[in-house]
Design an enzyme around this catalytic site. Sequence first.
Site, PDB file in Angstrom:
ATOM      1  N   ARG A 105       0.771  -1.357   0.072  1.00  0.00           N
ATOM      2  CA  ARG A 105       0.017   0.001  -0.022  1.00  0.00           C
ATOM      3  C   ARG A 105       1.025   1.172  -0.018  1.00  0.00           C
ATOM      4  NH1 ARG A 105      -4.706   0.476   4.417  1.00  0.00           N
ATOM      5  NH2 ARG A 105      -3.096   0.026   5.738  1.00  0.00           N
ATOM      6  N   THR A 109      -1.011   7.429  -0.996  1.00  0.00           N
ATOM      7  CA  THR A 109      -2.367   7.247  -1.661  1.00  0.00           C
ATOM      8  C   THR A 109      -3.181   6.043  -0.981  1.00  0.00           C
ATOM      9  OG1 THR A 109      -1.334   5.775  -3.223  1.00  0.00           O
ATOM     10  CG2 THR A 109      -1.101   8.297  -3.832  1.00  0.00           C
ATOM     11  N   ASP A 201      -1.345  -3.801  12.937  1.00  0.00           N
ATOM     12  CA  ASP A 201      -0.876  -4.167  11.530  1.00  0.00           C
ATOM     13  C   ASP A 201      -0.298  -5.595  11.543  1.00  0.00           C
ATOM     14  OD1 ASP A 201       1.215  -2.783   9.116  1.00  0.00           O
ATOM     15  OD2 ASP A 201       1.535  -5.140   9.805  1.00  0.00           O
ATOM     16  N   ASP A 204       3.417  -6.881  10.996  1.00  0.00           N
ATOM     17  CA  ASP A 204       4.343  -6.786  11.976  1.00  0.00           C
ATOM     18  C   ASP A 204       3.636  -7.624  13.329  1.00  0.00           C
ATOM     19  OD1 ASP A 204       5.599  -4.737  10.659  1.00  0.00           O
ATOM     20  OD2 ASP A 204       4.642  -3.252  11.609  1.00  0.00           O
TER      21      ASP A 204
END
Length: 210
Positions: A105, A109, A201, A204
Amino acid sequence: MTQNLTVVDHPLVQHKLTLMREKDTPTAVFRQLLHEISTLLAYEATKDLATEPRNIETPVAPTEAPVLAGKKLCLVSILRAGNGILEGMLDLVPLARVGHIGLYRDPTTLNAVEYYYKMPDDLGARQVIVVDPMLATGNTAVAAVNRLKDGGARNLKFVCLLTVPEGIATFHDAHPDVPIFTAGVDERLNDHGYIVPGIGDAGDRMFGTK
Ligand code: URA
């Protein structure tokens, strides 16, 4: 419930998901829980696989019994977090082919950018199950399925751990033919595109990289 959306609300799945949500759950436990939930999601997502009768002999008698029909599955992991779901699903369907697609990603944006693509060549003949723990903005999932359809895939499903209403809407606006299987639909996205309350996340937490 939205058409083409299956929320797997089995108590075992919900219990394991709650443990995953807790911020102090250690990496190894988080990974193990994702593995276990993924096997249960795979069970739901493969419920409609076609079978055909086979003549066999048990130690007691000849009989006719069902086996999976035709070409089998292709599991597609969206790197890197998809690998956490992939491994749990492979426990249930060890003979599935596996494809990988690398999309990150763009942090500004939030759009998906492709950096890796490797699939078996008979995608069109297989049930393709795309996996990624978080269906958040939906941009990555839409880009992955666009690419797979360009590559010949015709029969697709999407399996994730968590999603949000806006992710489902974006995904199904682009791909109304692709059913979503998930363990939960959370409230919303925050300004950084993270699912709230979510799990943080996924990559992670799964790999201990923070
Ligand atoms: N990706 C993640 O890993 N977590 C989120 O909450 C959203 C996207």
